[in-house]
Motif scaffolding. Structure first.
Motif, PDB file in Angstrom:
ATOM      1  N   ARG A 135      24.532  31.698 -14.224  1.00  0.00           N
ATOM      2  CA  ARG A 135      24.844  30.415 -13.599  1.00  0.00           C
ATOM      3  C   ARG A 135      23.570  29.708 -13.133  1.00  0.00           C
ATOM      4  N   ARG A 136      22.668  30.489 -12.524  1.00  0.00           N
ATOM      5  CA  ARG A 136      21.428  29.890 -12.036  1.00  0.00           C
ATOM      6  C   ARG A 136      20.635  29.258 -13.175  1.00  0.00           C
ATOM      7  N   ALA A 137      20.573  29.973 -14.287  1.00  0.00           N
ATOM      8  CA  ALA A 137      19.845  29.424 -15.432  1.00  0.00           C
ATOM      9  C   ALA A 137      20.541  28.172 -15.951  1.00  0.00           C
ATOM     10  N   GLN A 138      21.858  28.215 -16.020  1.00  0.00           N
ATOM     11  CA  GLN A 138      22.596  27.025 -16.469  1.00  0.00           C
ATOM     12  C   GLN A 138      22.319  25.842 -15.544  1.00  0.00           C
ATOM     13  N   ASP A 139      22.262  26.119 -14.248  1.00  0.00           N
ATOM     14  CA  ASP A 139      22.061  25.050 -13.264  1.00  0.00           C
ATOM     15  C   ASP A 139      20.603  24.615 -13.135  1.00  0.00           C
ATOM     16  N   ARG A 140      19.717  25.329 -13.774  1.00  0.00           N
ATOM     17  CA  ARG A 140      18.280  25.021 -13.714  1.00  0.00           C
ATOM     18  C   ARG A 140      17.735  25.084 -12.295  1.00  0.00           C
ATOM     19  N   THR A 141      18.278  25.986 -11.493  1.00  0.00           N
ATOM     20  CA  THR A 141      17.673  26.196 -10.176  1.00  0.00           C
ATOM     21  C   THR A 141      16.688  27.351 -10.288  1.00  0.00           C
ATOM     22  N   LEU A 142      15.692  27.325  -9.434  1.00  0.00           N
ATOM     23  CA  LEU A 142      14.651  28.343  -9.501  1.00  0.00           C
ATOM     24  C   LEU A 142      15.055  29.555  -8.659  1.00  0.00           C
ATOM     25  N   PRO A 143      14.637  30.732  -9.079  1.00  0.00           N
ATOM     26  CA  PRO A 143      14.904  31.921  -8.253  1.00  0.00           C
ATOM     27  C   PRO A 143      14.012  31.897  -7.016  1.00  0.00           C
ATOM     28  N   ASP A 144      14.339  32.738  -6.058  1.00  0.00           N
ATOM     29  CA  ASP A 144      13.449  32.876  -4.905  1.00  0.00           C
ATOM     30  C   ASP A 144      12.120  33.453  -5.380  1.00  0.00           C
TER      31      ASP A 144
END
Lengths: 641, 641
Positions: B334-343
């Motif tokens: 999901r994070r990759a789909q949303d293009r948000t960066l990891p901590d």
């Protein structure tokens, strides 16, 4: 080359071996001296280069500009040391001291071959694939010249290409075009060494290249042993005999003979090092000092050069015979070679100037129609948009059956078109134009850069020059292209506003012989501007515009004048010639990027975002290109504290 | 699609006929209403589009962003009316009123398909050949996603390409790459209508396209009758069964069914006209009003859409199961789909900042190495220059045998690389970077423009960023490229000066999710600049520089300070963020075109000519990039009356 010489040199296996090693070690020595460069390609490709230059190349090293010479293009330009070695041993006036200055500032042996810099270098190569494109242009120019002057034309175009050239997209466009036009005097040798910078070719490519070229209608051959000079010689002979363009895959070993390095990416772009080089020499039984050329090699090359000079002399005799028998045609040939204009160009261009509004692409078509009548050497076409770009001027199209035409159907191949134009121009005897939509100048940009670097006077007709393109939308609406062309050094960028300026632009393009020109033309009809200069009266506001925005600027100027301002409106054909009035508030209006205007004027009105789909007038209005919108911007600027 | 539905729709020859005519006449109606556009392609290609969308396409029109949908790319983007017709009849929320506003300002039906503008449009097409390149990227992304998450991945990529797409060089690069990587889930339908804008295809092209694609390792088929929906359906089924990428040549007639126009270039880019359209409808027995969709067609499409929605629901269930069983992996997806960066991105980037001088390409390599550890979705590579561009970071390379890697060997194919990057980004689930030398940004520029237009956050790593490249000479020395990139709307151009700025540049590139970034990096080692802001102290001279010229500016500043001037030196990462000090004399120093600087500063020191071959330091000195030369220019400026 003559049969006698061919037999002599072919019989001398020892000379072949020596010559090939000479080329290999000259290249390795050059790279070693520079401590920079690419030894691998020359060491692997030396046998094919020697086979070609010793058995086939028709050239006169004492006259590198002989019109009927064979052209040799090293498309794999990073292998420049191979080319410099050839020019050196064949006596092109490239002395040993220049080889020793390989890749040094001011030498004649730069890192990549540079046209105009080194005698015998036919074109600048290094940006991969473009050499092949230029070779296709040269081969087409040969056929077109032959169709017009068969008694003076009998040469081939040879190119050595690498894996990189064949992976680049331009190789497809250029090879497809060559196959379509049946350019049988084009012979391409592929240095099939299975290695690229990053490693084995099969890391990124699995193409069956001969099958691919056969699909384009080429004759193809494969040589399994790239050190077999006789086999390569025979393949070139078969290629010459076949009516199709020829592709010869030659299996080679990169860095051939360099122990521990040959056949690996290490051989590609770094010096071998003293130790490896010494081992390679020992292994080859090479006992000469650095940069040496054995006497047998020197003697063979001298004899070959003399034979070439004789062929050149024969050609000169044929030209003299033509001069005697058909002086006007001979003079025409010379004029075209010299790139001088015939009489009457000014009068012809004056004819196109009319009163009714029309698109500058149509003005340009009228110019081209007149010019083509006067200048048989003016040839060109479009990337399948001739009806749109005003290049469908009714002349015969060049076909494989008849190369006498002056119109070239480049196909939907913008990049190859530009490279082929470069090749035609480099070949000589022609002035060449090509055309597409301005937005697709992006597709051909690398070849336009090379035209500028090589100072070739090719003419790019780029139409549909703003968001006024309308319904085709932002993909087809240029915004940043005009500015991006203006930053290419040496490219003359002209954006005319009406018939008179378009005629002037064509004159400037043709009178220029030392660099390319881009003509930036409108899709939509434009009014004819009043004649005469803007005048030198003092003004408080100077409005400057190019092309289609000139009439908008005039209308804005009228409104400002009515409001009591003292206004000068300037329509400039070539922005680089514009000097802003230091006493006036200067305002530019151009439907494109403002980046380059901001340093020239006080207020730059333009468009720094992508366009929008819709009817042209509505799109212009949407982005602020109406009299009222521009006036509002001007007033806002004038009202600033 | 499910077997039941396939049989149902396949049995209904009447529905097929109606649906194909619906697509044809919707397109013709759109073009007629706009009085602008391309009716010929949709009328010829409607049967293949219907065969694909009715028998094969896995999609849920109510959820155009479903990650596991099939991708459909209309590479022949001028046929947009065909795509809008499909989206309309399948219920993508494109109502009749939008079709009636085809090509109008503000409509969802622009002249060429625009990503982000119309639901169901997978990418912006029109610039020919790029759709094929993006389709290859999507197909690669599918394989890479499948390798990581097989339980959630089962889709195909389909493209319809025209003659123009296949003539463009990018078709070679993209098809060669797809063949090499064995992208078996890519199926390309060629609308083989033998017509281009200028006339018959055989006016400019003689390629045997199936043989050519076979040479790339593709599975190829030819359909002689492009109106035979069953035959096309069967060919697509065979294509899906074959492990290779598939090329299906479908012989069609442009403007099919339009009397007097079909099969000619007249059908390509102009409305049919009321009269011809009426005759075409009569000939087809079409008795519906304009923009009508017969009830049987509507019902069939609704049923197909419902089946697609069920497949989507099944997929959601699989995703929910993953969430329950492997919540961390599901969250990662999901994070990759949303293009948000990891901590931890900031901490990771902070690690790369060191004291010793190094090239920013090396700083970038250090960043990439850290980032790749944190972000499995970060994938990319180079156009065969990974060792040079700092992208050889040691990760596994994606191969046809194993798609799990994160490094992509794009080959010597800059343009396709950029288009494939766009396709990977559009596919979703990845952040993608690509790299080459800055000078070769010219080769990929058209795809970079499209990335900006589509607001795709692809990252271009462009190294060897000035004449300091040295020995490779002017062909490899960028001069105008930096400025030419800055004028592309929406492209973030960052030129860092040291480790800290390079880390900051990578952070900015990754945090940006709505547009592309170009990182402009040095070949040569650069010192680490002192930390801290330039300070807000009053200055009489402000020196501004980017990248490698920052340390030169600092040295010049020291000399001017020693002479008694009050100097501020600014190193800017992003020129668009620079605000010159209005109280100071501002001077820019950048080893590239000065065109864009002249509007910002009082004196722009740069290079507006081509570079020169030689060792990097000597070339810099030759073009005035030494402390003394710059000082002389500054003094000359300050001494002006």
């Amino acid at each position: 080359m003559t049969d006698v010489l061919q037999r002599e040199s072919a019989s001398s296996v020892e000379v072949d071996r020596l010559a090939v090693d000479t080329l290999r070690f000259l290249a390795a020595d050059m790279v070693q001296a520079a401590n920079s460069g690419h030894p691998g390609m020359p060491m692997g490709a030396a046998p094919m280069a020697w086979a070609l230059w010793s058995r086939h190349l028709r050239h006169d090293p004492s006259a590198p500009d002989w019109a009927d010479r064979d052209r040799f293009v090293l498309s794999a330009g990073h292998g420049s040391a191979l080319l410099y070695g050839l020019l050196h041993i064949f006596g092109y006036g490239l002395p040993e001291e220049e080889l020793r200055r390989f890749r040094q500032l001011g030498s004649r042996t730069p890192g990549h071959p540079e046209f105009g810099h080194t005698p015998g270098v036919e074109c600048t190569t290094g940006p991969l694939g473009q050499g092949l494109g230029m070779a296709v242009g040269m081969a087409l120019a040969e056929r077109m010249t032959h169709a017009r002057h068969p008694e003076l034309t009998d040469h081939h175009t040879y190119a050595i290409v690498g894996d990189g050239c064949l992976m680049e997209g331009i190789s497809h466009e250029a090879a497809s075009f060559a196959g379509h036009l049946g350019l049988g005097r084009l012979i391409v040798l592929w240095d099939d060494n299975s290695i690229t910078i990053d490693g084995a070719v099969d890391r990124s490519c699995s193409d069956d290249q001969p099958v691919r070229f056969a699909a384009y209608g080429w004759h193809t051959q494969t040589i399994e042993d790239g050190t077999d000079v006789e086999a390569i010689d025979a393949a070139i002979s078969r290629a010459k005999a076949d009516p199709r363009p020829s592709f010869i895959a030659v299996r080679t070993v990169i860095g051939h003979g360099a122990p521990g390095v040959e056949g690996t990416p290490k051989a590609h772009g770094s010096p071998l090092g003293e130790s490896v080089l010494a081992q390679a020499m020992q292994q080859a039984g090479w006992e000469y000092p650095p940069f040496a050329v054995p006497e047998q090699v020197r003697a063979t090359c001298t004899a070959l050069a003399a034979a070439g000079a004789q062929e050149h002399a024969d050609w000169r005799a044929a030209y003299s015979a033509l001069e005697a028998g058909a002086p006007e045609r001979a003079a025409e040939i010379r004029r075209a070679q010299d790139r001088t204009l015939p009489d009457g160009v000014g009068d012809a261009l004056a004819k196109v100037i009319a009163d009714a509004p029309r698109a500058t692409r149509q003005s340009s078509q009228a110019c081209l129609t007149e010019l083509t009548r006067l200048m048989p050497e003016l040839v060109g076409g479009s990337a399948d948009l001739s009806g749109s770009t005003g290049t469908a001027i009714g002349g015969a199209i060049v076909t494989r059956a008849d190369y006498r035409g002056s119109s070239i159907a480049f196909g939907i191949r913008e990049f190859a078109m530009a490279a082929i134009m470069n090749g035609i121009s480099l070949h000589g005897g022609f002035r060449v134009y090509g055309s597409t939509f301005l937005v697709f100048a992006d597709y051909l940009r690398p070849a336009l850069r090379l035209a500028a670097l090589m100072r070739q006077p090719v003419i790019h007709v780029l139409t549909h020059d703003s968001i006024a393109v309308g319904e085709d939308g932002p993909t087809h609406q240029p915004v940043e292209q005009l500015e991006s062309l203006r930053v290419i050094p040496g490219l003359q960028v002209l954006r005319p506003a009406d018939d008179a300026q378009t005629a002037e632009a064509w004159r400037l393009a043709l009178e220029r012989t030392d660099g390319p020109t881009a003509l930036i033309l409108s899709r939509q009809a434009l009014p004819q501007l009043p004649a005469g200069p803007a005048g030198d009266h003092p003004a408080t506001i100077e409005l400057v515009a190019t092309g289609s925005e000139s009439s908008l600027a005039a209308a804005v100027g009228d409104r400002l004048t009515a409001e009591g301002h003292v206004v000068r409106t300037v329509s400039v054909l070539d922005r680089s010639q514009y000097s802003p009035d230091p006493r006036a508030t200067t305002i530019s209006i151009e439907a494109g990027s403002t980046a380059g205007w901001r340093g020239l004027v006080d207020l730059a009105i333009g468009i720094d975002e992508f366009g929008t789909c819709g009817p042209g007038d509505e799109v212009l209005a949407h982005h602020g290109f109406t009299v009222d919108s521009v006036l509002a911007r001007v007033r806002e600027h004038l009202d600033r504290p």
